[in-house]
Design a protein around this motif. Structure first.
Motif, PDB file in Angstrom:
ATOM      1  N   PRO A  62     -74.162 -78.586 100.853  1.00 26.94           N
ATOM      2  CA  PRO A  62     -74.574 -79.998 100.879  1.00 26.94           C
ATOM      3  C   PRO A  62     -75.906 -80.184 101.611  1.00 26.94           C
ATOM      4  N   GLY A  63     -76.755 -81.014 101.030  1.00 30.79           N
ATOM      5  CA  GLY A  63     -78.059 -81.293 101.624  1.00 30.79           C
ATOM      6  C   GLY A  63     -79.159 -80.346 101.183  1.00 30.79           C
ATOM      7  N   TRP A  64     -78.818 -79.329 100.438  1.00 28.63           N
ATOM      8  CA  TRP A  64     -79.801 -78.363  99.959  1.00 28.63           C
ATOM      9  C   TRP A  64     -80.107 -78.625  98.498  1.00 28.63           C
ATOM     10  N   SER A  65     -81.316 -78.287  98.092  1.00 32.31           N
ATOM     11  CA  SER A  65     -81.681 -78.362  96.677  1.00 32.31           C
ATOM     12  C   SER A  65     -82.525 -77.134  96.333  1.00 32.31           C
ATOM     13  N   TRP A  66     -82.525 -76.803  95.060  1.00 28.95           N
ATOM     14  CA  TRP A  66     -83.286 -75.634  94.609  1.00 28.95           C
ATOM     15  C   TRP A  66     -84.769 -75.936  94.674  1.00 28.95           C
ATOM     16  N   PRO A  67     -85.589 -74.949  94.980  1.00 30.51           N
ATOM     17  CA  PRO A  67     -87.040 -75.163  94.986  1.00 30.51           C
ATOM     18  C   PRO A  67     -87.512 -75.628  93.609  1.00 30.51           C
ATOM     19  N   THR A  68     -88.413 -76.570  93.596  1.00 36.84           N
ATOM     20  CA  THR A  68     -88.941 -77.063  92.318  1.00 36.84           C
ATOM     21  C   THR A  68     -90.085 -76.194  91.820  1.00 36.84           C
ATOM     22  N   TRP A  97     -79.230 -69.238  97.844  1.00 37.01           N
ATOM     23  CA  TRP A  97     -77.888 -69.824  97.859  1.00 37.01           C
ATOM     24  C   TRP A  97     -77.148 -69.401  99.133  1.00 37.01           C
ATOM     25  N   HIS A  98     -77.190 -68.102  99.435  1.00 39.56           N
ATOM     26  CA  HIS A  98     -76.540 -67.591 100.643  1.00 39.56           C
ATOM     27  C   HIS A  98     -77.124 -68.255 101.890  1.00 39.56           C
ATOM     28  N   CYS A  99     -78.429 -68.386 101.939  1.00 38.93           N
ATOM     29  CA  CYS A  99     -79.077 -69.019 103.087  1.00 38.93           C
ATOM     30  C   CYS A  99     -78.579 -70.450 103.281  1.00 38.93           C
ATOM     31  N   SER A 100     -78.393 -71.171 102.174  1.00 37.47           N
ATOM     32  CA  SER A 100     -77.929 -72.556 102.291  1.00 37.47           C
ATOM     33  C   SER A 100     -76.568 -72.604 102.978  1.00 37.47           C
ATOM     34  N   TRP A 101     -75.678 -71.709 102.593  1.00 38.95           N
ATOM     35  CA  TRP A 101     -74.344 -71.699 103.194  1.00 38.95           C
ATOM     36  C   TRP A 101     -74.350 -71.092 104.594  1.00 38.95           C
ATOM     37  N   ALA A 102     -75.185 -70.094 104.828  1.00 42.09           N
ATOM     38  CA  ALA A 102     -75.262 -69.465 106.145  1.00 42.09           C
ATOM     39  C   ALA A 102     -75.787 -70.452 107.181  1.00 42.09           C
ATOM     40  N   ARG A 103     -76.844 -71.161 106.854  1.00 41.22           N
ATOM     41  CA  ARG A 103     -77.388 -72.148 107.798  1.00 41.22           C
ATOM     42  C   ARG A 103     -76.391 -73.291 108.014  1.00 41.22           C
ATOM     43  N   THR A 104     -75.684 -73.665 106.964  1.00 43.25           N
ATOM     44  CA  THR A 104     -74.662 -74.706 107.106  1.00 43.25           C
ATOM     45  C   THR A 104     -73.550 -74.213 108.035  1.00 43.25           C
ATOM     46  N   PHE A 105     -73.097 -72.992 107.815  1.00 45.82           N
ATOM     47  CA  PHE A 105     -72.060 -72.413 108.673  1.00 45.82           C
ATOM     48  C   PHE A 105     -72.501 -72.408 110.134  1.00 45.82           C
ATOM     49  N   LEU A 106     -73.725 -71.978 110.381  1.00 42.87           N
ATOM     50  CA  LEU A 106     -74.206 -71.863 111.761  1.00 42.87           C
ATOM     51  C   LEU A 106     -74.405 -73.215 112.441  1.00 42.87           C
ATOM     52  N   SER A 107     -74.673 -74.261 111.668  1.00 43.93           N
ATOM     53  CA  SER A 107     -74.946 -75.572 112.267  1.00 43.93           C
ATOM     54  C   SER A 107     -73.744 -76.516 112.235  1.00 43.93           C
ATOM     55  N   GLU A 108     -72.724 -76.177 111.459  1.00 43.55           N
ATOM     56  CA  GLU A 108     -71.576 -77.071 111.276  1.00 43.55           C
ATOM     57  C   GLU A 108     -70.691 -77.092 112.521  1.00 43.55           C
ATOM     58  N   THR A 109     -70.297 -78.289 112.952  1.00 44.67           N
ATOM     59  CA  THR A 109     -69.412 -78.420 114.108  1.00 44.67           C
ATOM     60  C   THR A 109     -67.985 -78.798 113.708  1.00 44.67           C
ATOM     61  N   ASN A 110     -67.813 -79.356 112.520  1.00 43.07           N
ATOM     62  CA  ASN A 110     -66.480 -79.699 112.040  1.00 43.07           C
ATOM     63  C   ASN A 110     -65.774 -78.410 111.623  1.00 43.07           C
ATOM     64  N   PRO A 111     -64.623 -78.079 112.249  1.00 45.39           N
ATOM     65  CA  PRO A 111     -63.948 -76.801 111.960  1.00 45.39           C
ATOM     66  C   PRO A 111     -63.583 -76.601 110.491  1.00 45.39           C
ATOM     67  N   THR A 112     -63.155 -77.650 109.813  1.00 48.84           N
ATOM     68  CA  THR A 112     -62.774 -77.526 108.406  1.00 48.84           C
ATOM     69  C   THR A 112     -63.993 -77.228 107.541  1.00 48.84           C
ATOM     70  N   GLN A 113     -65.082 -77.952 107.784  1.00 49.56           N
ATOM     71  CA  GLN A 113     -66.299 -77.732 107.006  1.00 49.56           C
ATOM     72  C   GLN A 113     -66.956 -76.393 107.357  1.00 49.56           C
TER      73      GLN A 113
END
Length: 170
Positions: A62-68, A97-113
Motif C-alpha cells: 500500500p502506498g507504492w506505485s510502479w515507476p512511470t 516489488w520486494h522493496c515495497s514490502w520490505a520497507r513496509t515491513f520495517l516501518s509498520e507498527t501495527n502487528p497484523t499489518q
C-alpha cells in the motif's frame, strides 16, 4: 553508478566476462559492444516490456506505485550498443516489488499489518529475482537473512534494504 559507468569498470568487465550474478549486479549486467545481439542479451525496449509484464502480476505494498519511466538505453554515451541480460526487466520489477514490502515491513507498527508485510517479503523466494537474479551463494545468504527476519533479527535485512531499495513516494 549508471549502467554505462558500470560497464566501464573492472568489476563490470569481470562480471560480464564471468557471467557473475550478484544482488546488485545481476539486473545491471550489460554487454558493451557493437556486435550482433547474442541470444541471451536483449535491447532496452525489451527489458522495459519484461518489467511491465512482471509488474502486471505483482501487487505492491500500500502506498507504492510502479515507476512511470523506465530507462534502459540501447546506446551508451559513445554510441556503442548497450545490451541487457534476458530477464533483467523481470528481476528489477521483482526487486522493486520486494522493496515495497520490505520497507513496509520495517516501518509498520501495527502487528497484523507487519505480519502481512512479512509474508510478502518472504515470497521473494518465488520471484524472478530468486530465479534469474540470484546465484546459489546469494540464495543461501538471502535465505539465511530471511530466516533471521522471521525470528526477529532484522539488522542485516534493514541494512540491505536501506542500501539497495528505493523509498516510496507516499
Amino acid at each position: 553508478m549508471s549502467r554505462i559507468e558500470l560497464c566501464k569498470t573492472p568489476v563490470g568487465f569481470l562480471a560480464r566476462l564471468l557471467g557473475v550474478s550478484t544482488l546488485i549486479m545481476s539486473p545491471l549486467l550489460i554487454a558493451c559492444n557493437s556486435d550482433p545481439v547474442p541470444q541471451h542479451w536483449i535491447h532496452g525496449a525489451q527489458v522495459a516490456a519484461e518489467y511491465r509484464d512482471e509488474a502486471k502480476v505483482l501487487r505492491l505494498a500500500p502506498g507504492w506505485s510502479w515507476p512511470t519511466e523506465l530507462n534502459y538505453p540501447d546506446k551508451d554515451e559513445d554510441g556503442n550498443n548497450q545490451l541487457y541480460e534476458v530477464n533483467t526487466g523481470r528481476v528489477e520489477a521483482a526487486w522493486y516489488w520486494h522493496c515495497s514490502w520490505a520497507r513496509t515491513f520495517l516501518s509498520e507498527t501495527n502487528p497484523t499489518q507487519r505480519k502481512a508485510a512479512l509474508m510478502n517479503v518472504l515470497e521473494i523466494r518465488e520471484s524472478a529475482f530468486y530465479r534469474w537474479g540470484s546465484d546459489d551463494v546469494e540464495r543461501r545468504r538471502n535465505d539465511q537473512m530471511l530466516s533471521d527476519v522471521k525470528t526477529g533479527n532484522t539488522e542485516f535485512f534493514e541494512q540491505t534494504i536501506k542500501l539497495n531499495c528505493p523509498v516510496s513516494s507516499k
